[in-house]
Design an enzyme around this catalytic site. Sequence first.
Site, mmCIF file in Angstrom:
data_model
loop_
_atom_site.group_PDB
_atom_site.id
_atom_site.type_symbol
_atom_site.label_atom_id
_atom_site.label_comp_id
_atom_site.label_asym_id
_atom_site.label_seq_id
_atom_site.Cartn_x
_atom_site.Cartn_y
_atom_site.Cartn_z
ATOM 1 N N ASP A 161 67.434 36.911 14.498
ATOM 2 C CA ASP A 161 68.016 36.532 15.784
ATOM 3 C C ASP A 161 69.205 35.607 15.517
ATOM 4 O O ASP A 161 69.641 35.451 14.367
ATOM 5 C CB ASP A 161 66.953 35.947 16.734
ATOM 6 C CG ASP A 161 66.491 34.549 16.323
ATOM 7 O OD1 ASP A 161 66.956 34.022 15.294
ATOM 8 O OD2 ASP A 161 65.648 33.979 17.052
ATOM 9 N N CYS A 217 64.112 34.358 11.773
ATOM 10 C CA CYS A 217 64.444 33.706 13.035
ATOM 11 C C CYS A 217 64.336 32.211 12.776
ATOM 12 O O CYS A 217 64.340 31.804 11.610
ATOM 13 C CB CYS A 217 63.579 34.206 14.188
ATOM 14 S SG CYS A 217 61.821 33.819 14.107
ATOM 15 N N THR A 247 61.867 29.999 13.098
ATOM 16 C CA THR A 247 60.644 29.689 12.350
ATOM 17 C C THR A 247 60.168 30.836 11.477
ATOM 18 O O THR A 247 59.300 30.634 10.625
ATOM 19 C CB THR A 247 59.504 29.368 13.328
ATOM 20 O OG1 THR A 247 59.284 30.526 14.155
ATOM 21 C CG2 THR A 247 59.829 28.153 14.188
ATOM 22 N N HIS A 272 48.761 41.341 -3.129
ATOM 23 C CA HIS A 272 47.422 41.525 -2.546
ATOM 24 C C HIS A 272 47.429 42.202 -1.184
ATOM 25 O O HIS A 272 46.455 42.876 -0.835
ATOM 26 C CB HIS A 272 46.708 40.172 -2.424
ATOM 27 C CG HIS A 272 46.217 39.637 -3.735
ATOM 28 N ND1 HIS A 272 45.355 38.579 -3.832
ATOM 29 C CD2 HIS A 272 46.482 40.018 -5.010
ATOM 30 C CE1 HIS A 272 45.078 38.326 -5.109
ATOM 31 N NE2 HIS A 272 45.778 39.185 -5.851
ATOM 32 N N HIS A 316 42.286 45.337 -3.632
ATOM 33 C CA HIS A 316 43.227 44.926 -2.584
ATOM 34 C C HIS A 316 43.623 46.132 -1.729
ATOM 35 O O HIS A 316 43.897 45.999 -0.539
ATOM 36 C CB HIS A 316 44.453 44.270 -3.200
ATOM 37 C CG HIS A 316 44.096 43.101 -4.066
ATOM 38 N ND1 HIS A 316 43.494 41.980 -3.577
ATOM 39 C CD2 HIS A 316 44.213 42.921 -5.414
ATOM 40 C CE1 HIS A 316 43.259 41.131 -4.566
ATOM 41 N NE2 HIS A 316 43.687 41.684 -5.700
HETATM 42 C C1 RB5 Z 1 65.060 30.704 19.008
HETATM 43 O O1 RB5 Z 1 65.447 29.487 19.566
HETATM 44 C C2 RB5 Z 1 63.707 30.569 18.351
HETATM 45 O O2 RB5 Z 1 62.706 30.489 19.306
HETATM 46 C C3 RB5 Z 1 63.470 31.735 17.426
HETATM 47 O O3 RB5 Z 1 64.476 31.785 16.484
HETATM 48 C C4 RB5 Z 1 62.184 31.712 16.642
HETATM 49 O O4 RB5 Z 1 61.991 30.485 16.009
HETATM 50 C C5 RB5 Z 1 60.984 32.182 17.344
HETATM 51 O O5 RB5 Z 1 59.901 32.366 16.754
#
Ligand code: RB5
Length: 149
Positions: free
Chosen positions: A12, A69, A71, A102, A137
Amino acid sequence: MTASKRIVLSSDHAAIALRQTIAKHIEALGYTVTDLGPTTPESTHYPKHGEAAARHVAAGESDLGILLCGTGQGIMMAANKVKGIRCGVCSDTFSAQMIRAHNDANMLSIGARVVGEGLALEIVDAFLKTEFEGGRHGTRVDMITEIEG
Ligand code: RB5
């Protein structure tokens, strides 16, 4: 280089720069890269980017996929809704090895707001260099696949 040569990337807006850095890095290593973008910084929605790359892998158009993204979590959740996809979020190289060895993961997800560029590239290298061990596995991965119905 392993047998897995075709890699699809997607992210993203939170991870465009790191995604492009990873794309250049793995191209330099000899992998064939399909980068699904996005390339412009407008806010976008991670589920559609995760789904697009996951469908690319599930269709056999790439061997493995790398998602990013903020996180790494949301785009991983979206990708794992596509049948045949096993995607894990990694913030360390050991986990990146183990999801291949695995879990036979076919997609890796990284949080661009979690790990720095140097570690992200090491995570990518660990994921791409590691082969699935099979054996017991394989039995467990087959059990995951059975859950898909
Ligand atoms: C975008 O602000 C953020 O929510 C996205 O990049 C991600 O971290 C979502 O899981």
